[in-house]
Design a protein around this motif. Structure first.
Motif, PDB file in Angstrom:
ATOM      1  N   ARG A  15      -3.748   5.956  -6.075  1.00 37.01           N
ATOM      2  CA  ARG A  15      -2.464   6.095  -5.405  1.00 37.01           C
ATOM      3  C   ARG A  15      -1.313   5.902  -6.404  1.00 37.01           C
ATOM      4  NH1 ARG A  15      -3.664   1.731  -0.764  1.00 37.01           N
ATOM      5  NH2 ARG A  15      -4.846   0.857  -2.506  1.00 37.01           N
ATOM      6  N   VAL A  16      -0.109   6.181  -5.944  1.00 36.79           N
ATOM      7  CA  VAL A  16       1.066   6.003  -6.787  1.00 36.79           C
ATOM      8  C   VAL A  16       2.191   5.442  -5.925  1.00 36.79           C
ATOM      9  CG1 VAL A  16       1.881   8.389  -6.417  1.00 36.79           C
ATOM     10  CG2 VAL A  16       2.582   7.151  -8.472  1.00 36.79           C
ATOM     11  N   LEU A 130       2.254  -2.951   5.604  1.00 37.46           N
ATOM     12  CA  LEU A 130       0.805  -3.139   5.661  1.00 37.46           C
ATOM     13  C   LEU A 130       0.172  -2.152   6.641  1.00 37.46           C
ATOM     14  CD1 LEU A 130      -1.493  -4.932   4.582  1.00 37.46           C
ATOM     15  CD2 LEU A 130      -1.139  -6.430   6.547  1.00 37.46           C
ATOM     16  N   THR A 131       0.911  -1.791   7.681  1.00 41.61           N
ATOM     17  CA  THR A 131       0.372  -0.971   8.762  1.00 41.61           C
ATOM     18  C   THR A 131      -0.241   0.347   8.297  1.00 41.61           C
ATOM     19  OG1 THR A 131       1.799  -1.964  10.433  1.00 41.61           O
ATOM     20  CG2 THR A 131       0.968   0.234  10.899  1.00 41.61           C
ATOM     21  N   PRO A 132       0.447   1.160   7.472  1.00 43.40           N
ATOM     22  CA  PRO A 132      -0.151   2.459   7.141  1.00 43.40           C
ATOM     23  C   PRO A 132      -1.478   2.355   6.401  1.00 43.40           C
ATOM     24  CG  PRO A 132       1.842   2.071   5.844  1.00 43.40           C
ATOM     25  CD  PRO A 132       1.802   1.023   6.904  1.00 43.40           C
ATOM     26  N   MET A 133      -1.601   1.386   5.497  1.00 39.12           N
ATOM     27  CA  MET A 133      -2.865   1.247   4.778  1.00 39.12           C
ATOM     28  C   MET A 133      -3.940   0.592   5.651  1.00 39.12           C
ATOM     29  SD  MET A 133      -2.371   2.827   1.981  1.00 39.12           S
ATOM     30  CE  MET A 133      -1.467   3.883   3.137  1.00 39.12           C
ATOM     31  N   SER A 134      -3.512  -0.235   6.610  1.00 41.37           N
ATOM     32  CA  SER A 134      -4.471  -0.776   7.574  1.00 41.37           C
ATOM     33  C   SER A 134      -5.011   0.337   8.466  1.00 41.37           C
ATOM     34  CB  SER A 134      -3.805  -1.859   8.427  1.00 41.37           C
ATOM     35  OG  SER A 134      -3.437  -2.972   7.639  1.00 41.37           O
ATOM     36  N   ALA A 304      -9.534   5.655  -2.157  1.00 43.91           N
ATOM     37  CA  ALA A 304     -10.502   6.756  -2.172  1.00 43.91           C
ATOM     38  C   ALA A 304      -9.929   8.029  -1.565  1.00 43.91           C
ATOM     39  CB  ALA A 304     -11.767   6.349  -1.430  1.00 43.91           C
ATOM     40  N   VAL A 305      -8.844   7.903  -0.805  1.00 41.82           N
ATOM     41  CA  VAL A 305      -8.187   9.080  -0.210  1.00 41.82           C
ATOM     42  C   VAL A 305      -6.711   9.031  -0.614  1.00 41.82           C
ATOM     43  CG1 VAL A 305      -9.798   9.489   1.672  1.00 41.82           C
ATOM     44  CG2 VAL A 305      -8.035   7.773   1.979  1.00 41.82           C
ATOM     45  N   PRO A 306      -6.427   9.208  -1.915  1.00 45.07           N
ATOM     46  CA  PRO A 306      -5.093   8.894  -2.434  1.00 45.07           C
ATOM     47  C   PRO A 306      -3.972   9.784  -1.918  1.00 45.07           C
ATOM     48  CG  PRO A 306      -6.435   9.962  -4.118  1.00 45.07           C
ATOM     49  CD  PRO A 306      -7.349   9.623  -2.984  1.00 45.07           C
ATOM     50  N   HIS A 307      -4.237  11.035  -1.643  1.00 42.37           N
ATOM     51  CA  HIS A 307      -3.146  11.892  -1.182  1.00 42.37           C
ATOM     52  C   HIS A 307      -2.638  11.409   0.175  1.00 42.37           C
ATOM     53  CE1 HIS A 307      -0.640  15.460  -1.146  1.00 42.37           C
ATOM     54  NE2 HIS A 307      -1.028  15.699   0.095  1.00 42.37           N
ATOM     55  N   THR A 308      -3.553  11.236   1.120  1.00 39.78           N
ATOM     56  CA  THR A 308      -3.174  10.728   2.441  1.00 39.78           C
ATOM     57  C   THR A 308      -2.545   9.345   2.324  1.00 39.78           C
ATOM     58  OG1 THR A 308      -4.916  11.988   3.553  1.00 39.78           O
ATOM     59  CG2 THR A 308      -4.038  10.077   4.725  1.00 39.78           C
ATOM     60  N   SER A 309      -3.181   8.481   1.547  1.00 42.01           N
ATOM     61  CA  SER A 309      -2.725   7.089   1.447  1.00 42.01           C
ATOM     62  C   SER A 309      -1.351   6.975   0.797  1.00 42.01           C
ATOM     63  CB  SER A 309      -3.739   6.257   0.652  1.00 42.01           C
ATOM     64  OG  SER A 309      -4.972   6.195   1.328  1.00 42.01           O
ATOM     65  N   THR A 310      -1.124   7.723  -0.276  1.00 38.99           N
ATOM     66  CA  THR A 310       0.170   7.661  -0.959  1.00 38.99           C
ATOM     67  C   THR A 310       1.292   8.109  -0.034  1.00 38.99           C
ATOM     68  OG1 THR A 310      -0.706   7.901  -3.195  1.00 38.99           O
ATOM     69  CG2 THR A 310       1.547   8.652  -2.830  1.00 38.99           C
ATOM     70  N   LEU A 311       1.078   9.205   0.680  1.00 35.89           N
ATOM     71  CA  LEU A 311       2.124   9.685   1.585  1.00 35.89           C
ATOM     72  C   LEU A 311       2.360   8.690   2.723  1.00 35.89           C
ATOM     73  CD1 LEU A 311       1.212  13.480   1.737  1.00 35.89           C
ATOM     74  CD2 LEU A 311       3.217  12.448   0.666  1.00 35.89           C
ATOM     75  N   LEU A 313       1.790   5.459   2.698  1.00 30.89           N
ATOM     76  CA  LEU A 313       2.389   4.232   2.162  1.00 30.89           C
ATOM     77  C   LEU A 313       3.857   4.432   1.811  1.00 30.89           C
ATOM     78  CD1 LEU A 313       2.144   1.320   1.126  1.00 30.89           C
ATOM     79  CD2 LEU A 313       1.381   2.260  -1.068  1.00 30.89           C
ATOM     80  N   THR A 314       4.163   5.493   1.065  1.00 35.71           N
ATOM     81  CA  THR A 314       5.533   5.670   0.598  1.00 35.71           C
ATOM     82  C   THR A 314       6.497   6.035   1.731  1.00 35.71           C
ATOM     83  OG1 THR A 314       5.031   7.958  -0.064  1.00 35.71           O
ATOM     84  CG2 THR A 314       4.844   6.243  -1.755  1.00 35.71           C
TER      85      THR A 314
END
Length: 371
Positions: A15-16, A130-134, A304-311, A313-314
């Motif tokens: 992620r970034v 915390l919610t989006p990554m949870s 492990a799913v950085p595209h979904t997670s980065t969007l 999270l940011t």
């Protein structure tokens, strides 16, 4: 304000902390953004997109850390990054300090202003960063658990949803928060039998309403936990005490009485884990077995799913970053009480009670520390 975005170097963390869209908004507001080469590549954001948005691409991590007033990351710094800490630097990232005494002391010694995503609160007193990554981790926990139930990965050889004439797997979810609710939703979608355990009876009533009675609910106590884990093929741990070490509510004895080849996915592991036999693992070496039970305890599952997670999270973190940049960290913390809840270290003082109690350290309330 100079904002730095280093490349994540924790094991297989892809992620970034800022997307090109965020860089563009910061640049238009008059800020300078330094982005380490390939910081966003694995999330689907090449250097060219950052350059087009107004960022300066930097090849050296030390330059990004050294020249920036605010450093924005995703995961807590690892040992090789400690050398970049300095007095007055603002670090905005997930910190999860409760199980990390060495990192905590390094931040204190260097007098870093450490703002942790996981303890920031909003007007509804929830944890918006915390919610989006949870959500991601809760949903991932079921697909990971389903995979590890396969025989080749040490599991019982069970298909989560079963087939006609063959019963589905039994999934026990511990904790009815964001992780638990998302895990239950996906497990139901797989066709599993789902039991959710929580201390809060009102939350159990809400879960019953949300899922129209399709999720079995249990009040949390040692007897019910022992029964629920004994019957489970997959146990998902989603217990959270914000900022503090998660309680070990699934004991070693309970694990020893589970079915051989059953799977535990402890999503709470970045706060120490809620299973006594759990220990942190990485994407490179994600699982191990105790008493015949497979444990998956990766501390950065959403990586492990950085595209979904980065969007995801940011979308949540960027408004806070923008506030920090526009007002300066000290003024932003003063004006936003919810952001101030995220302050864990301030110029040599530990400012979050949950972390202090977990590490048995003294703490200073935010208002006192800043004054």
């Amino acid at each position: 304000m100079i904002i730095g975005v280093p490349r994540e170097i924790k094991d297989q963390e892809s992620r970034v902390g800022v997307t090109p869209a965020g860089v563009k908004a910061l640049s238009e507001a008059g800020h300078k953004v330094l982005v380490e080469t390939n910081a966003g590549a694995q999330s689907g954001f090449p250097d060219a997109e950052y350059q087009d948005a107004g960022a300066e691409i930097v090849g050296d991590a030390g330059h990004v850390w050294g020249k920036s007033e605010i450093v924005v990351k995703v995961k807590e710094p690892i040992e090789s990054e400690y050398v970049y800490f300095r007095e007055g630097l603002t670090l905005f990232t997930y910190l999860h300090l409760a199980p990390l005494p060495v990192l905590t002391q390094k931040l204190l010694d260097a007098k870093v202003i450490g703002i942790a995503y996981e303890t920031v609160r909003d007007r509804n007193n929830t944890l918006p960063l915390l919610t989006p990554m949870s959500e991601v981790a809760g949903r991932m926990s079921v697909q990971v658990g389903a995979s590890y139930l396969e025989k080749e990965k040490g599991g019982r050889g069970i298909l989560l949803g079963g087939v006609p004439g063959v019963p589905p797997a039994h999934v026990t979810v511990i904790g009815g928060g964001v992780v638990g609710t998302n895990a239950a939703r996906i497990a139901l979608g797989f066709g599993a039998k789902v039991t959710l355990v929580d201390l809060n009876l009102n939350r159990l009533r809400e879960i019953d309403d949300i899922f129209n009675g399709r999720v079995y609910t249990l009040a949390s106590n040692s007897y019910n936990l022992a029964q629920a884990t004994h019957e489970a093929d997959l146990v998902i741990g989603g217990v959270l005490i914000p900022g503090a070490t998660a309680p070990k509510i699934v004991t070693r004895e309970m694990v020893s009485r589970m079915k051989k080849g059953a799977v535990i996915v402890d999503v709470a592991i970045d706060q120490g884990g809620c299973v006594e036999t759990a220990r942190p693992t990485s994407h490179s070496n994600p699982s191990y077995t105790v008493d015949g039970v497979v444990h998956y305890c990766v501390t950065n599952m959403p990586g492990a799913v950085p595209h979904t997670s980065t969007l995801g999270l940011t979308n949540a973190t960027f408004p806070y970053l923008q506030r920090l940049a526009n007002l300066g960290p000290k003024e932003a913390l003063k004006q936003d009480a919810g952001l101030a809840e995220g302050l864990n270290t301030y110029l040599g003082k530990l400012t979050y009670r949950g972390v202090a109690e977990s590490l048995q350290k003294e703490w200073t309330p935010y208002a006192t520390a800043v004054a």
